[in-house]
Design an enzyme around this catalytic site. Sequence first.
Site, mmCIF file in Angstrom:
data_model
loop_
_atom_site.group_PDB
_atom_site.id
_atom_site.type_symbol
_atom_site.label_atom_id
_atom_site.label_comp_id
_atom_site.label_asym_id
_atom_site.label_seq_id
_atom_site.Cartn_x
_atom_site.Cartn_y
_atom_site.Cartn_z
ATOM 1 N N ASP A 1 -55.161 38.895 -14.634
ATOM 2 C CA ASP A 1 -54.123 39.542 -15.450
ATOM 3 C C ASP A 1 -54.644 40.778 -16.195
ATOM 4 O OD1 ASP A 1 -52.444 37.577 -14.578
ATOM 5 O OD2 ASP A 1 -52.466 36.414 -16.431
ATOM 6 N N ARG B 1 -45.912 32.632 -3.776
ATOM 7 C CA ARG B 1 -46.565 31.750 -4.755
ATOM 8 C C ARG B 1 -46.120 30.308 -4.519
ATOM 9 N NH1 ARG B 1 -46.296 35.112 -10.349
ATOM 10 N NH2 ARG B 1 -47.553 33.420 -11.193
ATOM 11 N N PRO B 2 -46.801 29.634 -3.584
ATOM 12 C CA PRO B 2 -46.414 28.260 -3.250
ATOM 13 C C PRO B 2 -46.667 27.285 -4.409
ATOM 14 C CG PRO B 2 -48.234 29.040 -1.835
ATOM 15 C CD PRO B 2 -47.992 30.102 -2.849
ATOM 16 N N ASP C 1 -47.497 23.897 -3.581
ATOM 17 C CA ASP C 1 -47.984 22.695 -2.903
ATOM 18 C C ASP C 1 -48.911 21.850 -3.783
ATOM 19 O OD1 ASP C 1 -49.460 25.247 -2.283
ATOM 20 O OD2 ASP C 1 -50.973 23.821 -1.620
ATOM 21 N N ARG D 1 -41.482 41.438 -20.675
ATOM 22 C CA ARG D 1 -41.617 40.013 -20.416
ATOM 23 C C ARG D 1 -42.810 39.445 -21.150
ATOM 24 N NH1 ARG D 1 -43.463 39.446 -15.038
ATOM 25 N NH2 ARG D 1 -44.296 37.744 -16.218
ATOM 26 N N ILE E 1 -57.008 36.570 -6.247
ATOM 27 C CA ILE E 1 -56.278 35.408 -6.803
ATOM 28 C C ILE E 1 -54.853 35.391 -6.219
ATOM 29 C CG2 ILE E 1 -55.446 34.286 -8.913
ATOM 30 C CD1 ILE E 1 -58.388 34.402 -9.260
ATOM 31 N N LYS F 1 -48.471 34.585 -24.303
ATOM 32 C CA LYS F 1 -47.335 34.291 -23.421
ATOM 33 C C LYS F 1 -47.582 33.044 -22.575
ATOM 34 C CE LYS F 1 -46.834 36.393 -19.192
ATOM 35 N NZ LYS F 1 -46.462 35.597 -18.027
ATOM 36 N N ASN F 2 -48.721 33.010 -21.892
ATOM 37 C CA ASN F 2 -48.914 31.933 -20.916
ATOM 38 C C ASN F 2 -49.188 30.584 -21.574
ATOM 39 O OD1 ASN F 2 -48.283 33.655 -18.875
ATOM 40 N ND2 ASN F 2 -50.395 34.052 -18.256
ATOM 41 N N CYS G 1 -41.889 36.977 -5.020
ATOM 42 C CA CYS G 1 -42.390 37.461 -6.298
ATOM 43 C C CYS G 1 -43.169 38.732 -6.096
ATOM 44 C CB CYS G 1 -43.255 36.359 -6.879
ATOM 45 S SG CYS G 1 -44.420 36.888 -8.065
ATOM 46 N N ARG H 1 -41.303 32.424 -13.108
ATOM 47 C CA ARG H 1 -42.276 31.548 -12.489
ATOM 48 C C ARG H 1 -42.543 30.308 -13.373
ATOM 49 N NH1 ARG H 1 -44.750 29.993 -7.823
ATOM 50 N NH2 ARG H 1 -46.663 28.961 -8.382
HETATM 51 N N1 EPU Z 1 -51.305 28.544 -5.569
HETATM 52 C C1 EPU Z 1 -50.965 27.899 -4.400
HETATM 53 N N2 EPU Z 1 -50.355 26.677 -4.486
HETATM 54 C C2 EPU Z 1 -50.065 26.102 -5.685
HETATM 55 C C3 EPU Z 1 -50.394 26.766 -6.876
HETATM 56 C C4 EPU Z 1 -51.021 28.006 -6.796
HETATM 57 O O1 EPU Z 1 -51.228 28.383 -3.302
HETATM 58 O O2 EPU Z 1 -49.499 24.993 -5.674
HETATM 59 C C5 EPU Z 1 -52.000 29.832 -5.485
HETATM 60 C C6 EPU Z 1 -51.179 30.974 -6.092
HETATM 61 O O3 EPU Z 1 -50.245 31.462 -5.155
HETATM 62 C C7 EPU Z 1 -52.249 31.957 -6.459
HETATM 63 C C8 EPU Z 1 -53.420 31.053 -6.901
HETATM 64 O O4 EPU Z 1 -53.159 29.779 -6.311
HETATM 65 O O5 EPU Z 1 -52.634 32.686 -5.320
HETATM 66 C C9 EPU Z 1 -53.560 30.858 -8.399
HETATM 67 O O6 EPU Z 1 -52.303 30.493 -8.947
HETATM 68 P P1 EPU Z 1 -52.121 29.758 -10.358
HETATM 69 O O7 EPU Z 1 -51.398 28.495 -10.118
HETATM 70 O O8 EPU Z 1 -53.447 29.696 -11.058
HETATM 71 O O9 EPU Z 1 -51.202 30.800 -11.119
HETATM 72 P P2 EPU Z 1 -49.839 30.527 -11.854
HETATM 73 O O10 EPU Z 1 -49.914 29.262 -12.630
HETATM 74 O O11 EPU Z 1 -48.722 30.728 -10.927
HETATM 75 C C10 EPU Z 1 -50.612 31.663 -14.077
HETATM 76 C C11 EPU Z 1 -50.089 32.758 -14.966
HETATM 77 C C12 EPU Z 1 -50.294 34.099 -14.269
HETATM 78 C C13 EPU Z 1 -51.781 34.270 -13.965
HETATM 79 C C14 EPU Z 1 -52.303 33.095 -13.133
HETATM 80 C C15 EPU Z 1 -53.791 33.141 -12.855
HETATM 81 C C16 EPU Z 1 -48.351 31.706 -16.222
HETATM 82 C C17 EPU Z 1 -46.895 31.553 -16.490
HETATM 83 N N3 EPU Z 1 -48.685 32.558 -15.247
HETATM 84 O O12 EPU Z 1 -49.831 31.729 -12.891
HETATM 85 O O13 EPU Z 1 -49.902 35.072 -15.208
HETATM 86 O O14 EPU Z 1 -51.984 35.469 -13.244
HETATM 87 O O15 EPU Z 1 -51.999 31.849 -13.818
HETATM 88 O O16 EPU Z 1 -54.501 33.147 -14.039
HETATM 89 O O17 EPU Z 1 -49.171 31.106 -16.891
HETATM 90 C C18 EPU Z 1 -49.197 37.187 -15.920
HETATM 91 O O18 EPU Z 1 -49.235 36.736 -17.071
HETATM 92 O O19 EPU Z 1 -49.058 38.402 -15.644
HETATM 93 C C19 EPU Z 1 -49.337 36.255 -14.803
HETATM 94 C C20 EPU Z 1 -49.006 36.557 -13.560
#
Ligand code: EPU
Length: 428
Positions: free
Chosen positions: A305, A122-123, A125, A397, A327, A22-23, A117, A93
Amino acid sequence: MEKFVIRGGKPLHGDVYISGAKNAAVALVAATILCDEPCVLENVPEISDITKCLKILKEMGAKVELLDRHTIKIDTAGITNPSVPYELARTMRASCYFLGTLLGRFHEAFVPMPGGCDLGDRPIDQHLKAFRALGATDDIVNGNNHVRAEKLSGNQIYFDFVTVGATMNAIFASVKASGLTIIENAAKEPHIVDLANFLNSMGADIRGAGTDVIKVRGVEYLKGVTYATIPDQIEAGTYMVAAAATGGDVNICNVIPKHLESISAKLRKCGVNVVESDESVHVWVDGPLMKTSLKTMPHPGFPTDMQPQFSTLLTLADGTSIVTDDIFDNRFRYVGELRRMGADISVDGKVAVIQGVGKLHGAPVVATDLRAGAAMVIAGLAADGVTEIDNIEYIERGYEAIDEKFRKLGADIQRVYRPDADSVAMSG
Ligand code: EPU
């Protein structure tokens, strides 16, 4: 609305075939916006997050053709307006990937801001930090994140912490920028490597994906290719844990065992047998389950995950296990549901203390998010009696035909229509 009804207590046996990740697939679908010719994506999982991504592309003007259940031809030449429609994007997301891909192609993007969410705030920034480094400005227009650049120029991007989404977006925005971009403290997840491989096969110049420094030298043209998505690490891990939780014996096929190492290592600590072959892992149990403690980490650490599924297994082990997951803010929401099945878990912030109880008991429960839903399925399969799981649209999903796959392994899991239900699943 539908729910799953599981009559548990049966050890799982047989072979299960893992779908595309998926991801990875959500990123590959978004990446087709950067391609100057049509692309064919293979091994795309049949899940609702992908359906949503494809709908977004179609509404924006792309041609999407299903060549078979898992093979999709995508031609994004018809997209002329860099705006993502609100209704489709707001619950997903991964729609933030359109910020990077549209910015990379049109030098401008309007994408609805992700709402609140199920995993907590989930910012984005760090995504914006990457775009700014490449020369973009950003603001909020009508509830949309708006990013814009006269010109995208390569630069150094240093992430404050490891983030999958921002690493993907930094690659999207830099792949056609002028000059060299160096992304430091990059995420190393298998889906980052898959995205880089996909773009490189089109003619991009991305090096170092899978390490924490990724170098992207911008190119002008990306040609159409046929590319197969990697197998889903988390789906595979979910079946591995389900095999262990039911005292079963299962071959998990069509996987990359290297991606599963952190999960295999923890299962072995619990006394579970895990033997890897070229493209499969064999998981079976021939003794008691033992406690273990774990902390989630970015790849190659233990994935967040997989935390709810593994914590469910630990409720069945001898002794006390400690699970730390920092995380996201809110990844223990399912614990109340597991307690209804007899689990003994206390949570303090981002730490759960799990006292093994040996056996769970069927109960009506709710999937509070995608992976929490998978954990409820595992709990139901391992438990005595009947478990009914509501909000299964969360599970759909990210898991292709989960009920069919478990039935083939001997589980008694039925999908039942539930006329009175009303639910909104927010995607991860
Ligand atoms: N974060 C920030 N600011 C940012 C980006 C991230 O504060 O600009 C924080 C997030 O809020 C979180 C941490 O950094 O606390 C890590 O977030 P990350 O960006 O790594 O996660 P993501 O890209 O939003 C993807 C997967 C998630 C998976 C995470 C961690 C996708 C579509 N989603 O999310 O998958 O948990 O990486 O590996 O790829 C799932 O599949 O169930 C799922 C939630």
